[in-house]
Enzyme design. Structure first.
Site, PDB file in Angstrom:
ATOM      1  N   ARG A  57      -8.091   5.879   5.088  1.00 49.85           N
ATOM      2  CA  ARG A  57      -6.804   6.554   4.892  1.00 49.85           C
ATOM      3  C   ARG A  57      -6.899   7.622   3.807  1.00 49.85           C
ATOM      4  O   ARG A  57      -6.272   8.681   3.901  1.00 49.85           O
ATOM      5  CB  ARG A  57      -5.713   5.522   4.579  1.00 49.85           C
ATOM      6  CG  ARG A  57      -4.322   6.069   4.530  1.00 49.85           C
ATOM      7  CD  ARG A  57      -3.252   5.000   4.770  1.00 49.85           C
ATOM      8  NE  ARG A  57      -3.546   3.740   4.119  1.00 49.85           N
ATOM      9  CZ  ARG A  57      -3.249   3.439   2.862  1.00 49.85           C
ATOM     10  NH1 ARG A  57      -2.655   4.344   2.095  1.00 49.85           N
ATOM     11  NH2 ARG A  57      -3.523   2.250   2.367  1.00 49.85           N
TER      12      ARG A  57
ATOM     13  N   ASN B  74      -4.318   4.607  -2.209  1.00 52.18           N
ATOM     14  CA  ASN B  74      -4.721   3.264  -2.650  1.00 52.18           C
ATOM     15  C   ASN B  74      -6.194   3.107  -2.971  1.00 52.18           C
ATOM     16  O   ASN B  74      -6.661   1.978  -3.145  1.00 52.18           O
ATOM     17  CB  ASN B  74      -4.281   2.188  -1.655  1.00 52.18           C
ATOM     18  CG  ASN B  74      -2.804   2.249  -1.372  1.00 52.18           C
ATOM     19  OD1 ASN B  74      -2.395   2.389  -0.234  1.00 52.18           O
ATOM     20  ND2 ASN B  74      -1.982   2.175  -2.411  1.00 52.18           N
TER      21      ASN B  74
ATOM     22  N   ALA C 106       0.866  -1.175   0.000  1.00 49.69           N
ATOM     23  CA  ALA C 106       0.000   0.000   0.000  1.00 49.69           C
ATOM     24  C   ALA C 106       0.904   1.227   0.000  1.00 49.69           C
ATOM     25  O   ALA C 106       2.102   1.109  -0.180  1.00 49.69           O
ATOM     26  CB  ALA C 106      -0.933  -0.021   1.220  1.00 49.69           C
ATOM     27  N   SER C 107       0.327   2.422   0.154  1.00 52.07           N
ATOM     28  CA  SER C 107       1.158   3.635   0.176  1.00 52.07           C
ATOM     29  C   SER C 107       0.297   4.877   0.259  1.00 52.07           C
ATOM     30  O   SER C 107      -0.884   4.867  -0.105  1.00 52.07           O
ATOM     31  CB  SER C 107       2.034   3.757  -1.091  1.00 52.07           C
ATOM     32  OG  SER C 107       2.873   2.648  -1.258  1.00 52.07           O
ATOM     33  N   ASN C 108       0.931   5.970   0.694  1.00 50.94           N
ATOM     34  CA  ASN C 108       0.392   7.321   0.540  1.00 50.94           C
ATOM     35  C   ASN C 108       1.331   8.110  -0.359  1.00 50.94           C
ATOM     36  O   ASN C 108       2.553   7.947  -0.279  1.00 50.94           O
ATOM     37  CB  ASN C 108       0.328   8.072   1.883  1.00 50.94           C
ATOM     38  CG  ASN C 108      -0.516   7.370   2.916  1.00 50.94           C
ATOM     39  OD1 ASN C 108      -1.566   6.816   2.612  1.00 50.94           O
ATOM     40  ND2 ASN C 108      -0.066   7.400   4.164  1.00 50.94           N
TER      41      ASN C 108
END
Length: 785
Positions: free
Chosen positions: A524, A495, A228-230
């Site tokens: 998120r 995501n 995942a990631s921001n």
């Protein structure tokens, strides 16, 4: 005299041929002067190539090389020398399909789709990756990979096997890397969101009437949580200095071969780029240079298509295409194996191929191979050799426009969005992943049976009919049909799909295979929008880098903001829940290490599940696509069903804490530790930007950190103008688990302590900053001409 970007003599200088006899040496303080004398005294026919590796604070190598092959050499050497030899050696055993021989066929290994037996892993990789199709025509890329293999092998050749990290000390399976094996590992990286997720389903597929291998509980239709990631890219209209600003925050595993490694690679006149990478990429995959910075997030687009094959009656290994029977191709895969008694043998497993791709079977998901139906996967990434070329061109790009042009030309980011910002104040976003060219019109005309459509809806995948040649989907979705944007405002992704990556101008109307629109967003994403909106909408100063750093480590918990009041309402007057309610009422809803109540709430939220709204009236304010960042919200604690659900979750959480022998108000940092270091961060489902994915609460005293994932490489980049009109990056960063996988290394947990404190550190990029680093040390590798 030519000067390098590091303030040293150019690596192209002429040096004594006798100095090449020394493979590795520390630099003398007098060496620049001596080299200058050599430059003027030696005959012009003598040329030495060398790689200078300058290591700065926290073990970050700055690799100065005369050409790309030498740069790859330095990258491979630095990765191994940092204590990561075992990671790469183990990964190469996997992609060569040799785990059964090395570790035994019944032992297991973690693949992206789940944990499987070594026999399944070997079957898949030997069958699915074809060396003949993994050749690389680009001479620059070939040079980088050739150099990486040589650098890694150089470290092995110069190191006593008994002095390797404990995980592979003296192990016979630590062998030199071939270029072919590195290409296979790069291919494995490319298929992580397509065929790689179906390794077990492909390796165990067998026609009815035969004895299929048993399947473990892997579920490739559920995306792996550990990827995942921001990413946040701000343009000049929003920033304090009018230039671009980028925060990259990938969420990747803290263990295994997907650990990031930070490095800086300079080939004068060719590339000068810093960031973090995954082995065996010789260059940063997330990084920055003097004019551009970029990061990646895992995309929701679908990188594969399943085809429903209609079988010939009486022959389950033949299928109909436009009414004509066509036979599947059987391939017998010979797998060397070492049995429990030490005997070596060959195990043969059969796999199947169709014109639409590899045949697979997942009975638990309704994808059984029956007398009437079989299933095949079309995977455009199966022979992807573009990864290194893509990050080479991104590292060379000087603007958002150039970066997007490179993404369009190469199409080498197989499963990630790209967010970018440049020194001029431009920001951008692109989802140019390896998506098959399935338009909505094609999906309708090639619709499978009703049963297959139901499976596709449940798994959020695409299934097409496999009885018509027109339903084959070779190649990639054209770039002009994919989301690519830039502006001087804001792009973000956490995501969810491309839909709201430009929060001010939602994008719709693209093919469904690229991801859903007008659907509820993960918490998120909503927390990202909330905190960025607070920064960009406030009166007064524009956004500064320190604002984004504080935002990431604010540890605000959106799930608590949305649901804690309802939890407290539901437990009022419940005697058995009085202590728990008091603990939660005192909590400030921030999941910082010292927070008391954060751990208990996490367990409540976990027991409610990822989608508590499934209980009907759970949210009193339902989802509104015109207000996607603010809805749904406010659980209806006065609804008896919802109140009962909340009380049951709280009782279960209390029981979990009691069973583990933990105080309900234990500080969060006491519940999540690595090597005795209290950690910050929280579950993705809690809406935590600082995502730290941990295992279950257990009797060991807290949440299981053995397979932790989440915040890993963090980079925060802006630019500073120079008097000559150029710019240099001003970057801060952090690799949460350190540069080294070796627990004995001083670089194994040094950055974890910074992470625990919620603090980034300055990343030296310029010659002056590198020279001024108090921990600076240098190593020189002489290479043959």
């Amino acid at each position: 005299m030519l000067l390098s970007p590091f303030g040293r003599l150019s690596p192209f200088r002429r040096l004594s041929p006798f100095r090449r006899l020394s493979p590795l040496r520390p630099l003398s303080p007098l060496r620049p002067l001596a080299a200058a004398l050599c430059l003027t005294l030696l005959p012009a026919t003598v040329h030495a190539r060398e790689v200078v590796i300058t290591t700065t604070t926290h073990g970050i190598p700055h690799i100065l090389a005369p050409d790309l092959e030498a740069a790859g050499h330095g990258a491979g050497y630095a990765y191994a020398a940092a204590g990561n030899t075992c990671l790469l050696a183990d990964a190469l055993v996997t992609v060569r399909g040799e785990r059964s021989r090395v570790f035994g066929p019944d032992a297991t290994v973690d693949l992206v789709g789940g944990r499987v037996s070594n026999l399944v892993s070997d079957t898949f990789f030997r069958a699915y990756l074809d060396d003949a199709r993994l050749t690389i025509a680009d001479p620059e890329v070939d040079a980088l990979i050739r150099g990486y293999a040589a650098g890694y092998n150089r470290f092995l050749a110069g190191t006593d096997p008994q002095k390797l990290p404990e995980a592979c000390r003296g192990a016979p399976w630590v062998v030199p890397a071939t270029q072919g094996a590195l290409r296979r590992l790069l291919a494995e990286r490319a298929i992580q969101a397509s065929g790689g997720r179906f390794a077990e389903a492909i390796a165990t597929a067998a026609p009815p009437g035969t004895d299929p291998a048993p399947q473990a509980a892997t579920d490739p239709l559920t995306p792996p949580p550990a990827l995942a990631s921001n990413g946040y890219a701000l343009g000049g209209d929003l920033t304090a200095d009018g230039g671009g600003l980028l925060l990259g925050n990938p969420h990747f595993p803290w263990a295994g071969s997907l650990r990031f490694f930070a490095l800086h690679v300079t080939v004068p006149g060719v590339i000068d780029v810093m960031g973090a990478t995954l082995a065996p990429l010789p260059l940063p995959a997330i990084g920055f240079n003097a004019r551009l910075a970029w990061t990646h997030t895992v995309s929701t687009s679908r990188r594969f298509v399943l085809h429903e094959l209609r079988l010939v009656p009486g022959d389950p290994t033949a299928y109909l295409v436009d009414g004509v029977p066509e036979r599947m191709v059987a391939r017998d895969i010979a797998i060397p194996a070492r049995l429990a008694d030490g005997r070596e043998t060959i195990i043969t497993r059969r796999v199947w191929e169709s014109r639409f791709g590899a045949v697979l079977a997942m009975p638990a998901r309704g994808l059984a191979w029956t007398a009437d139906t079989a299933w095949a996967i079309a995977d455009p990434e199966r022979s992807d050799t573009r990864l290194v070329a893509q990050w080479l061109r991104l590292g060379q790009a000087g603007s958002v426009a150039e970066a997007q042009a490179a993404l369009i030309a190469i199409r080498g980011t197989p499963w990630t969005n790209t967010l970018m910002a440049d020194q001029s104040g431009r920001a951008g976003y692109a989802d140019l992943t390896g998506v098959p060219p399935v338009t909505d019109a094609l999906a309708r005309s090639c619709a499978p049976t009703a049963g297959a459509e139901a499976i596709a809806r449940a798994g959020h995948i695409t299934i097409l009919a496999g009885d018509r040649a027109a339903c084959a989907v070779p190649g990639l979705m054209p770039a002009d049909r994919m989301p690519v944007r830039n502006s001087r405002r804001l792009f973000m992704n956490a995501n969810d799909s491309y839909w709201l990556s430009d929060p001010e101008a939602p994008l719709t109307g693209l093919a469904s295979i690229l991801g859903p629109t007008e659907v509820p967003q993960r918490l998120r994403t909503r927390m990202s929008a909330r905190q960025l909106g607070e920064l960009t909408g406030r009166p007064g100063p524009a956004v500064a880098p320190s604002d984004l750093e504080a935002m990431l480590f604010s540890e605000r918990n959106l799930a608590a903001d949305l649901a804690l009041d309802a939890v407290l309402t539901s437990c009022a007057g419940q005697a058995d829940l009085a202590e728990a309610c008091t603990v939660l009422a005192r909590w400030d809803r921030v999941s910082a290490p010292a927070a008391r109540g954060a751990g208990l709430f996490r367990q409540v939220w976990r027991r409610l599940g990822a989608d508590p709204g499934r209980s009907g009236r759970f949210w009193s304010v339902p989802f509104d696509p015109t207000r996607p960042f603010d809805t749904p919200r406010a659980p209806d604690a006065h609804d008896p069903a919802t109140a009962g659900l909340l009380r049951a979750a709280l009782r279960g959480a209390v029981a979990d804490f009691r069973a583990a022998g933990l105080a309900l108000d234990a500080p969060l940092g006491a519940l999540q530790q690595r090597d005795g270091i209290p950690l910050r961060g929280g579950d993705d489902a809690e809406g935590m930007l600082d995502n730290l994915g941990l295992g279950a609460l257990g009797p060991a005293g807290g949440f299981d950190t053995a397979r932790a994932y989440g915040t890993s490489w963090v980079q925060l980049v802006r630019w500073r103008a120079l008097p000559d009109g150029g710019t240099v990056p001003v970057a801060r960063g952090l690799l949460t688990y350190g540069q080294s996988a070796d627990p004995a290394s001083p670089f194994h947990t040094d950055q974890t302590r910074l992470y625990a404190a919620g603090r980034l550190f300055d990343l030296p990029f310029t010659a002056e900053d590198i020279a001024a680093d108090p921990a600076r040390s240098e190593t020189v590798l002489d290479l043959p001409d």
